[in-house]
Design a protein around this motif. Structure first.
Motif, PDB file in Angstrom:
ATOM      1  N   VAL A   1      -9.633  19.249 -55.536  1.00  0.00           N
ATOM      2  CA  VAL A   1     -11.056  19.334 -55.192  1.00  0.00           C
ATOM      3  C   VAL A   1     -11.672  20.365 -56.137  1.00  0.00           C
ATOM      4  O   VAL A   1     -11.401  21.561 -56.029  1.00  0.00           O
ATOM      5  N   LEU A   2     -12.473  19.882 -57.069  1.00  0.00           N
ATOM      6  CA  LEU A   2     -13.078  20.744 -58.083  1.00  0.00           C
ATOM      7  C   LEU A   2     -14.502  21.103 -57.680  1.00  0.00           C
ATOM      8  O   LEU A   2     -15.207  20.295 -57.071  1.00  0.00           O
TER       9      LEU A   2
ATOM     10  N   ALA B   1     -15.563  25.041 -62.651  1.00  0.00           N
ATOM     11  CA  ALA B   1     -15.170  26.437 -62.458  1.00  0.00           C
ATOM     12  C   ALA B   1     -13.702  26.509 -62.066  1.00  0.00           C
ATOM     13  O   ALA B   1     -13.060  25.490 -61.779  1.00  0.00           O
ATOM     14  N   ASP B   2     -13.174  27.726 -62.035  1.00  0.00           N
ATOM     15  CA  ASP B   2     -11.805  27.940 -61.561  1.00  0.00           C
ATOM     16  C   ASP B   2     -11.771  28.088 -60.044  1.00  0.00           C
ATOM     17  O   ASP B   2     -10.776  28.531 -59.488  1.00  0.00           O
ATOM     18  N   PHE B   3     -12.843  27.728 -59.400  1.00  0.00           N
ATOM     19  CA  PHE B   3     -12.939  27.649 -57.946  1.00  0.00           C
ATOM     20  C   PHE B   3     -12.559  26.225 -57.563  1.00  0.00           C
ATOM     21  O   PHE B   3     -13.351  25.300 -57.697  1.00  0.00           O
ATOM     22  N   ARG B   4     -11.339  26.048 -57.089  1.00  0.00           N
ATOM     23  CA  ARG B   4     -10.835  24.694 -56.818  1.00  0.00           C
ATOM     24  C   ARG B   4      -9.784  24.718 -55.722  1.00  0.00           C
ATOM     25  O   ARG B   4      -9.200  25.765 -55.417  1.00  0.00           O
ATOM     26  N   LEU B   5      -9.542  23.551 -55.155  1.00  0.00           N
ATOM     27  CA  LEU B   5      -8.441  23.367 -54.208  1.00  0.00           C
ATOM     28  C   LEU B   5      -7.398  22.468 -54.848  1.00  0.00           C
ATOM     29  O   LEU B   5      -7.733  21.446 -55.453  1.00  0.00           O
ATOM     30  N   MET B   6      -6.135  22.848 -54.702  1.00  0.00           N
ATOM     31  CA  MET B   6      -5.020  22.054 -55.204  1.00  0.00           C
ATOM     32  C   MET B   6      -4.049  21.798 -54.057  1.00  0.00           C
ATOM     33  O   MET B   6      -3.688  22.716 -53.320  1.00  0.00           O
TER      34      MET B   6
ATOM     35  N   VAL C   1      -3.840  25.077 -51.822  1.00  0.00           N
ATOM     36  CA  VAL C   1      -4.111  26.382 -52.430  1.00  0.00           C
ATOM     37  C   VAL C   1      -5.523  26.364 -52.998  1.00  0.00           C
ATOM     38  O   VAL C   1      -5.877  25.451 -53.759  1.00  0.00           O
ATOM     39  N   ILE C   2      -6.317  27.347 -52.630  1.00  0.00           N
ATOM     40  CA  ILE C   2      -7.682  27.480 -53.137  1.00  0.00           C
ATOM     41  C   ILE C   2      -7.736  28.685 -54.050  1.00  0.00           C
ATOM     42  O   ILE C   2      -7.420  29.806 -53.636  1.00  0.00           O
ATOM     43  N   THR C   3      -8.108  28.468 -55.300  1.00  0.00           N
ATOM     44  CA  THR C   3      -8.283  29.576 -56.240  1.00  0.00           C
ATOM     45  C   THR C   3      -9.768  29.891 -56.352  1.00  0.00           C
ATOM     46  O   THR C   3     -10.593  28.980 -56.484  1.00  0.00           O
ATOM     47  N   MET C   4     -10.098  31.163 -56.313  1.00  0.00           N
ATOM     48  CA  MET C   4     -11.497  31.568 -56.403  1.00  0.00           C
ATOM     49  C   MET C   4     -11.583  33.018 -56.837  1.00  0.00           C
ATOM     50  O   MET C   4     -10.655  33.816 -56.616  1.00  0.00           O
TER      51      MET C   4
END
Length: 321
Positions: free
Chosen positions: A123-124, A161-166, A95-98
């Motif tokens: 992945v931050l 940032a809140d741009f990350r992969l989980m 899941v990638i949040t951006m």
């Protein structure tokens, strides 16, 4: 959905972002098409109580693209709540949040996926240069992260940032958190999964202004500090001990002077007022600090939901299938 391809979820909160949604969606489509042989995709947009045309634009995107799925809040619950809702509904293997304001470059997604494929659970992204940020915001951000890392045992990368992969494992772990006041960056760092960092330079904002006002940033900072550190409470205890022993020492000094040189002891109103004001100010400061913690405990124990959903679109088809 093709069973042999991994599913990637894109989670993006939207609050009054109508002017940029079409461009953001087009940029995502380009990246998806480039990687369509390896992955399948879903795009989850969370409308955080927008007051402009954002809901209408999102529904238009949904009509044109079946990979778009929508969550509509009953009102504005905040960016952290919107991220949580998106993670709860996401079904992806990763899941990638951006953000959808075009400042998080979609061109970074292939690199983030490559790090995930190598075994990273998180992945931050870390901002290297942010030309759009003013001097005051840069100074406040730097001060916050230095203070946060000094007070908390959970290290948080400055300029993250809140741009990350989980990964799916990380998302499932995150969904176990029950905090009402959320500082997602700290929660993600606290989990301790294998992490990789990817630097980036934010793109210029295409339209509108930042939705993070000074008040919202200050609230987020308080949530972060109070959620991950009790050091401020311990400072009041330590200060109280120091004042107590300092007072005893001063009392011993005054008694000695009274007996040895009784006519030299001066009793003045100035020193008395300074001491009282100092102690009174310290007491009020720490009562307020304790109140912040107690207030958050009060809101937590009420067990109110983090967000309320008015409606969703695109998820019903999955349930029916």
């Amino acid at each position: 959905m093709s069973p042999e391809k991994k599913l990637i979820s894109i989670v993006s909160p939207a609050f009054n972002e109508a002017p940029v949604l079409h461009i953001f969606h087009q940029n995502l489509i380009k990246i998806m098409n480039q990687m369509s042989d390896a992955y399948q995709w879903e795009m989850i947009f969370i409308d955080d109580g927008s007051t402009d045309a954002t809901p209408d634009v999102l529904r238009e995107l949904r009509r044109r693209d079946s990979t778009v799925k929508l969550i509509f809040f009953t009102r504005n619950f905040g960016h952290q709540a919107a991220l949580t809702a998106g993670l709860k509904f996401a079904k992806g293997d990763a899941v990638i949040t951006m953000d959808c304001d075009l400042q998080h470059p979609v061109s970074l997604i292939p690199r983030m996926l490559a790090e995930w494929e190598k075994g990273a659970e998180l992945v931050l992204t870390v901002r290297e240069k942010d030309r759009s940020a003013g001097l005051l915001k840069k100074l406040a951000s730097g001060l916050f992260y230095r203070l946060m890392n000094a007070l908390s045992s959970t290290p948080i990368k400055p300029a993250s940032a809140d741009f990350r992969l989980m990964s799916r494992k990380a998302v499932n772990a995150f969904l176990q958190f029950g905090e009402y006041h959320r500082f997602v960056r700290g929660m993600v760092s606290w989990m301790g999964f294998r992490t990789r960092e990817v630097p980036y330079e934010p793109d210029a904002r295409f339209a509108g202004t930042s939705k993070y006002t000074f008040r919202k940033m200050l609230t987020l900072a308080f949530d972060g500090i109070t959620s991950f550190s009790v050091v401020p409470l311990r400072v009041s205890t330590i200060l109280g001990i120091l004042i107590f022993f300092g007072t005893i020492l001063y009392a011993v000094y005054a008694i000695m002077v009274w007996f040895l040189k009784p006519y030299t002891l001066q009793i003045g109103w100035t020193s008395l007022l300074v001491t009282l004001n100092l102690l009174g100010g310290a007491i009020l400061l720490f009562i307020g600090l304790i109140g912040e913690y107690v207030g958050r405990i009060y809101e937590q124990v009420k067990m109110r939901p983090i967000f309320l959903i008015d409606s969703t679109e695109g998820f019903e088809e999955e349930e029916a299938a």
